[in-house]
Write a protein that holds these residues in place. Structure first.
Motif, PDB file in Angstrom:
ATOM      1  N   UNK C 160       0.802  -1.236   0.000  1.00  0.00           N
ATOM      2  CA  UNK C 160       0.000   0.000   0.000  1.00  0.00           C
ATOM      3  C   UNK C 160       0.826   1.273   0.000  1.00  0.00           C
ATOM      4  N   UNK C 163       1.211   3.890  -2.684  1.00  0.00           N
ATOM      5  CA  UNK C 163       0.212   4.930  -2.950  1.00  0.00           C
ATOM      6  C   UNK C 163       0.815   6.323  -2.853  1.00  0.00           C
ATOM      7  N   UNK C 164       1.848   6.484  -1.998  1.00  0.00           N
ATOM      8  CA  UNK C 164       2.468   7.805  -1.889  1.00  0.00           C
ATOM      9  C   UNK C 164       3.091   8.244  -3.209  1.00  0.00           C
ATOM     10  N   UNK C 167       0.478   9.701  -5.143  1.00  0.00           N
ATOM     11  CA  UNK C 167       0.147  11.041  -4.649  1.00  0.00           C
ATOM     12  C   UNK C 167       1.153  12.070  -5.157  1.00  0.00           C
ATOM     13  N   UNK C 174      -0.671  20.365 -10.170  1.00  0.00           N
ATOM     14  CA  UNK C 174      -0.763  21.659  -9.493  1.00  0.00           C
ATOM     15  C   UNK C 174       0.350  22.601  -9.925  1.00  0.00           C
ATOM     16  N   UNK C 274     -13.798   0.752   1.065  1.00  0.00           N
ATOM     17  CA  UNK C 274     -13.029   1.666   1.917  1.00  0.00           C
ATOM     18  C   UNK C 274     -12.827   3.011   1.228  1.00  0.00           C
ATOM     19  N   UNK C 424      -8.939  12.550  -6.980  1.00  0.00           N
ATOM     20  CA  UNK C 424      -9.010  13.391  -5.784  1.00  0.00           C
ATOM     21  C   UNK C 424      -8.680  14.838  -6.154  1.00  0.00           C
ATOM     22  N   UNK C 428     -11.020  18.213  -5.652  1.00  0.00           N
ATOM     23  CA  UNK C 428     -10.620  19.408  -4.905  1.00  0.00           C
ATOM     24  C   UNK C 428     -10.702  20.639  -5.806  1.00  0.00           C
ATOM     25  N   UNK C 432     -12.994  23.851  -5.180  1.00  0.00           N
ATOM     26  CA  UNK C 432     -12.387  25.145  -4.834  1.00  0.00           C
ATOM     27  C   UNK C 432     -12.669  26.199  -5.901  1.00  0.00           C
TER      28      UNK C 432
ATOM     29  N   UNK F  16      -4.780  21.694  -2.691  1.00  0.00           N
ATOM     30  CA  UNK F  16      -4.985  20.536  -3.552  1.00  0.00           C
ATOM     31  C   UNK F  16      -3.988  19.441  -3.246  1.00  0.00           C
ATOM     32  N   UNK F  17      -2.711  19.777  -3.283  1.00  0.00           N
ATOM     33  CA  UNK F  17      -1.675  18.784  -3.031  1.00  0.00           C
ATOM     34  C   UNK F  17      -1.827  18.220  -1.624  1.00  0.00           C
ATOM     35  N   UNK F  19      -4.623  17.940   0.120  1.00  0.00           N
ATOM     36  CA  UNK F  19      -5.740  16.995   0.163  1.00  0.00           C
ATOM     37  C   UNK F  19      -5.354  15.658  -0.458  1.00  0.00           C
ATOM     38  N   UNK F  20      -4.671  15.714  -1.601  1.00  0.00           N
ATOM     39  CA  UNK F  20      -4.261  14.465  -2.239  1.00  0.00           C
ATOM     40  C   UNK F  20      -3.433  13.633  -1.269  1.00  0.00           C
ATOM     41  N   UNK F  21      -2.452  14.273  -0.600  1.00  0.00           N
ATOM     42  CA  UNK F  21      -1.613  13.491   0.305  1.00  0.00           C
ATOM     43  C   UNK F  21      -2.389  12.999   1.514  1.00  0.00           C
ATOM     44  N   UNK F  23      -5.564  12.432   1.781  1.00  0.00           N
ATOM     45  CA  UNK F  23      -6.524  11.399   1.404  1.00  0.00           C
ATOM     46  C   UNK F  23      -5.826  10.072   1.150  1.00  0.00           C
ATOM     47  N   UNK F  24      -4.700  10.109   0.415  1.00  0.00           N
ATOM     48  CA  UNK F  24      -4.026   8.847   0.128  1.00  0.00           C
ATOM     49  C   UNK F  24      -3.373   8.272   1.381  1.00  0.00           C
ATOM     50  N   UNK F  25      -2.937   9.156   2.284  1.00  0.00           N
ATOM     51  CA  UNK F  25      -2.402   8.653   3.556  1.00  0.00           C
ATOM     52  C   UNK F  25      -3.495   7.927   4.333  1.00  0.00           C
ATOM     53  N   UNK F  26      -4.670   8.534   4.380  1.00  0.00           N
ATOM     54  CA  UNK F  26      -5.803   7.869   5.031  1.00  0.00           C
ATOM     55  C   UNK F  26      -6.039   6.506   4.390  1.00  0.00           C
ATOM     56  N   UNK F  27      -5.983   6.465   3.067  1.00  0.00           N
ATOM     57  CA  UNK F  27      -6.210   5.192   2.377  1.00  0.00           C
ATOM     58  C   UNK F  27      -5.119   4.173   2.723  1.00  0.00           C
ATOM     59  N   UNK F  28      -3.853   4.636   2.784  1.00  0.00           N
ATOM     60  CA  UNK F  28      -2.781   3.705   3.130  1.00  0.00           C
ATOM     61  C   UNK F  28      -3.056   3.092   4.496  1.00  0.00           C
ATOM     62  N   UNK F  30      -5.956   2.975   6.248  1.00  0.00           N
ATOM     63  CA  UNK F  30      -7.168   2.160   6.280  1.00  0.00           C
ATOM     64  C   UNK F  30      -6.938   0.826   5.583  1.00  0.00           C
ATOM     65  N   UNK F  31      -6.242   0.866   4.453  1.00  0.00           N
ATOM     66  CA  UNK F  31      -5.996  -0.364   3.706  1.00  0.00           C
ATOM     67  C   UNK F  31      -5.130  -1.329   4.504  1.00  0.00           C
TER      68      UNK F  31
END
Ligand code: NA
Ligand code: NA
Ligand code: NA
Lengths: 83, 438, 438, 438, 83, 83
Positions: C160, C163-164, C167, C174, C274, C424, C428, C432, F16-17, F19-21, F23-28, F30-31
């Motif tokens: 997992x 995933x970073x 990200x 951006x 999830x 994602x 956003x 925004x 934006x950046x 939120x992306x981080x 959100x994906x951290x939350x996913x990491x 939770x997963x």
């Protein structure tokens, strides 16, 4: 109003159930007449599959009978040649 | 910096409006669990459950119209313009305006939509799906066409009098209507006659028919009605056997039925045409449902349009099922579903299944009184529809009594007759309720 | 005889309005060439290129609305009625009226449409496709559902933390937004913040997401954005390797990764649920995109609705792709596409891909500083999405350094994480920008 | 008790309005019989015949708009509101109001729809299908795309000059136009120039083209035109041979043609692009039809989008055919179909087929006068289209004269050229008639 | 008006038929040029299937040749082992 | 306005950046929790195919293995009878 909705419900039940029975009775009669007409005047070889469930099955194994028949034929032919 | 605050205000956590949406998300997860792990009608309950979760994501407004989204998020000037569009002299909160929407005339709704468009609000994704799929009444009809293209009327044609079993089982529908108006009359619930008719149709044990009727007569109850209908259809193997056994003797359950005669292709082609003509003569209000059903069946049986029949049974019905399911899910929004009425619907629905089952069995016993050729009363319960589950239940209970007695094919006759029967009931109820001004 | 003159006036040759349409037809032919002969994302670029040619057939008006067609062909009385509908006191040519359309209120647009209908004008074929497929936002969402039904999250679940990487690679989005507003601030281009956000999403390297965002934020730039997104996705094997090699040492490229653990079916079923719950809690603005994506993936993994999953992956996504592509082509009409902005978009788009690639690689190197279990930084570049092309590029560059080192599966993790990441980012930005009044 | 009366009033038997609907139901059954038992173009005539029956179910109103349904069933207050919406000062029956509908402005129609909505009336199912499928012109175009994806231009490319045969056969279209206006001028029929053009297109022997043209120029004649077009296409093996034999000598029918050269993939890819460019330069009015046709063909031949091509040839064309057929059936409502005009259309249609056949054969004989390489005039008749039936007829008649002479492939060239030819004719006629104010 | 509709019909016929012929003549010329260009400058192995009807046949019997080939191979192999 | 759009862009990038981080951290997280939970409490036979590309391949050759197995069985059976 309370009386009203109750009587509406009773109406719905009487006429609804009545229509269902009348309609399906008509269908029973019409179907029976149609079937005897077809069987008498438009006979045809009966459908080979008298039974089939109205479910949408995935087409698995569909080719098997054909396949097996072909293989059987091939092997039979082969055996015949060997004799 | 206000964007940061805006982002937080936008986030789900800040927008949960009480426990309703959380409860509904849990209910959606529950439906997914039942569908995936317990195999509860997964083709419908997976999309419905997922759609139900999507509909309850706070702040996303996926299940709301443009007008509702404008009311929910709009500032005071949007609210004031909306009130003007709806000719509301006075209002206090957005809820007052929302309450006025169902009674608005076509002109007022048009003006309200223009206000929402000018303010930049759009309808949610699920709301669009619902409008196209169910609001137009197209999706249930297309599914019914596909079901017709999958249905084999052979067993029914071999033994037409089993149609009476399919007729009798529809009593579940009308008894439930009576129950619903009774609850209303007693002041326990607040169902209109249209609501009662839509609830009764759960007893038809036929998903697309139930969705079609409730979309016309009681759209706000559609979510609960569809969930009840599909759940109880999945529960048929648990609901029906006790009733069947209670109403029959061991002897009756052992009755053996002679094998069905083969049915010719021509009879199968003629049958949907006969049903169509009967509809044209006697029951125009059932024309959309039974017309599409017969059209699907004719495509299947006529043998010259196999391309179309295959598509109706596969690609088309699958695509429609996906969007139908998500659309039904949109009616699981918390403010529409979490209502005492839903409990009433769930309770009445299971009563409907039970009465339908019982009447099918009783009808078979009555027919045995008047006929030489005995039928096994266990096939009566298949008259509720729930194709092909109910027929399998008849077969299974029959085998328990007599391991040599295969009732499956005999039960398919009343089973498909039940589909026709509930479509007829649907037509009658729509026609009568609309003429009652419901 | 006037019909003969009318026919000539109708013919294309008499109606070419300057070299714009010819140029666009050549560009359309160029896209077809790239798609067919160079295999540049043919599933999208064949329909887009063909649609682009159709949109530029002079006199056919296929890409115009009924109102635009009435303005283009209409006589003075139509123009005058149209100006009245739009409350224009004074106008000189049809161009003045056309310029007023984007700012018209819903009421004025409705009146203008009625003028066009009364004068017998209809919307062009591609305009209709666009309205139904993209204007409604439905087509990109349906494609995203199909992509979800084709995606295997196994490699991501096995590791997992990759995933970073998905990200980090979104920084390309951006940074490009910043570049676009910079060009605006310097007066070189004239992008609004909404335009900038829509251009940035090219860096997400995900076609349906890019089309979804630009249809909402900058529909007039949609043609250029979609063409840039799909072209650069096809060019990933040329764009990425130099950047990847420049940022890594030979040693780093040789890092071997241990084989991924097998992932159970239950984990794969749980994952989309999830993600959905996380969206519900934290990011409602991404609910349409990620909701449909997760729904598709759940249909695939749950194993009980294979009919629906197959249809979502085949018939449904194919039909939608045909109409999505033709609809995007409608935005290649010369007067919309031949604009200095398009050059800016193309330039910014490739910068976005480059920065995304670089940040993915850099992120992998940073993670290696803090973790025992080393990851090969070449899989970082796969975080931009461009599924599965970018993962294959990681694999290929890795094999060049170490012929025993198969990175494909390891790169699939960040690859699919990049899809989630850019969805994602899309959510956003939409949220925004809309709250900024963009 | 009034509900019981209402139910009877609702039933079909009480609502048969004269013998018209019964006749139309019998005609629908006749079409089903021809399609199923005689194999008359069943893919279209099964849905058309079934739709025709549904459209004539008395009291169901499936083929009527909401406004028409409100007029038919509405009370005096609905009629009065409707008359007011349409600015009618005086009216006597609902028929007066209905007669005013075709001339109503967009504003008046909108108001009438709001009256119907407020009174609770909705459009019938078939009317909705018609609006979406044909009213939008989308369905015939999608079918044409699918036909393009099924067409092999190889035989035409191997012998391009057979295209002249496809051109000559279109004379059937224009001779019929002349016949129709002649009947009008003589006062026998009352066809407008738009009607005449729509009737003429029957001679194009191409279903989707005929439906497309008549939906634009003469929607009220669409039912009769589509039925005539498909019936005569099925009758091609009976209509053509006598004409072909009468116009050729035994010697001519025995002419052997050399085998066609193989055609490379690149030529096949280039051909649809060339047609598209020619359309762009010379014939924008044919752009929708020929554009979609070429798009389908390019998808097939380019070899890189087989997914899309397969879907266009299967799922998509099948779904569209189902709804196109039912929609055409909606135009078989008795009050629209049972009209002396229908007899005129049927008579003119067969003349069109005959003249087209004759001119194709004559053109081949003329070409033989000027060319070394003789062509068998029997392939000229294939220029009417009716793909692939007409080419098979050429082959069959050829084999009767010379059992070694296989003309099938040679006849495929003019056969597919005839599709292009009648699409060109359609474009010209639409453009000219609209500029004539038709 | 009667004169009018007749002349409209004649116009439609003349210009319509003319356009059809002009357009298809253009196509004949353009196609011929394209074909010689492709054959001269972009030669490729000719398509193996010079003939195919533009009909949508159901994919019946598609697997037969393959199937028969496989069976034939299997039986041949089997026979070879027996000898 | 120029200042304005620049600051809007910077806002967009930062939030934006971020939120992306997040959100994906939350996913990491939770997963990871989900995976250990499933592996500990809901073990199942691991999926046999740990690797699969997210591409929609055409179902070519699907019947081959089955086909070959059937033929093999047929030939084996045949051979057995000959012995
Ligand atoms: Na039922
Ligand atoms: Na991405
Ligand atoms: Na033709």
């Amino acid at each position: 109003m309370q009386q009203d909705i109750m009587s509406q419900g009773v109406d719905l039940m009487l006429f609804g159930m009545g229509t269902v029975f009348v309609f399906l009775t008509v269908l029973v009669i019409a179907t029976t007449i149609m079937s005897s007409f077809v069987q008498r005047f438009l006979p045809e070889a009966p459908a080979p599959e008298p039974t089939a469930a109205p479910a949408a099955a995935a087409p698995t194994g569909v080719t098997d009978p054909k396949l097996l028949a072909i293989i059987k034929a091939a092997v039979d032919q082969h055996r015949a040649k060997h004799k | 910096m206000e964007s940061l605050i805006g982002l937080w205000n936008d986030s789900g956590l800040a927008q949960f409006t009480g426990p309703g949406q959380i409860s509904m998300i849990l209910i959606g997860l529950g439906l997914l669990y039942l569908a995936i792990n317990k195999n509860f009608e997964p083709l419908l309950l997976v999309p419905i459950g997922f759609g139900g979760i999507l509909a309850n994501i706070p702040g996303a407004g996926l299940a709301y119209s443009a007008v509702e989204n404008a009311l929910l998020s709009g500032g005071p000037e949007v609210l004031s313009a909306m009130a003007k569009a709806l000719n509301l002299a006075a209002y206090e909160t957005y809820a007052d305006i929302k309450a006025a929407l169902p009674n608005a005339s076509a002109e007022q709704l048009f003006a309200a939509n223009q206000v929402a468009a000018n303010a930049g609000y759009d309808s949610g994704m699920l709301y669009k799906f619902y409008s196209v799929a169910i609001g137009s009444t197209i999706a249930p009809l297309v599914i019914f066409m596909g079901v017709g293209a999958m249905t084999d009327f052979g067993p029914l044609l071999a033994n037409p009098k089993t149609m009476f079993l399919g007729a009798a089982a529809q009593f579940g529908i009308f008894a439930t209507v009576l129950g619903a108006v009774g609850l209303s009359a007693m002041g326990i619930m607040d169902f209109t006659i249209a609501d009662a008719a839509a609830i009764g149709i759960i007893g038809g044990a036929d998903g697309p028919t139930a969705i079609y009727v409730s979309s016309l007569l009681a759209p706000e109850l559609l979510g609960a009605i569809a969930v009840a209908a599909y759940s109880y259809m999945a529960l048929v193997p648990m609901i029906q056997p006790p009733i069947m056994k209670a109403l029959t003797t061991e002897e009756e359950r052992k009755i053996t039925m002679t094998q069905l005669r083969p049915v010719s292709k021509r009879e199968k082609i003629a049958f949907p045409v006969i049903v169509l003509i009967a509809v044209a003569l006697f029951l125009p209000s059932a024309a959309p449902l039974l017309g599409m059903f017969c059209f699907g069946n004719l495509m299947k049986e006529c043998g010259v349009v196999d391309r179309l029949s295959d598509t109706a049974q596969n690609a088309l019905i699958n695509v429609t099922t996906i969007f139908l399911g998500l659309s039904v899910g949109s009616k699981l929004a918390a403010d529409k579903f979490l209502d005492p009425k839903t409990l009433g619907i769930l309770a009445l629905g299971i009563v409907a299944f039970g009465i339908g089952t019982a009447m099918g069995v009783v009808m078979a016993k009555i027919m045995n009184k008047f006929s030489e050729q005995k039928i096994n009363p266990l096939i009566g319960s298949a008259g509720v529809s729930a194709v092909p589950m109910a027929a399998r239940v008849s077969n299974k209970v029959g085998l328990e009594a007599n391991p040599q007695n295969f009732l499956l094919m005999h039960a398919m006759g009343p089973n498909v007759a039940g589909v026709i029967g509930s479509a007829v009931a649907a037509g009658v109820m729509i026609s009568m309720v609309q003429s009652m001004g419901g």
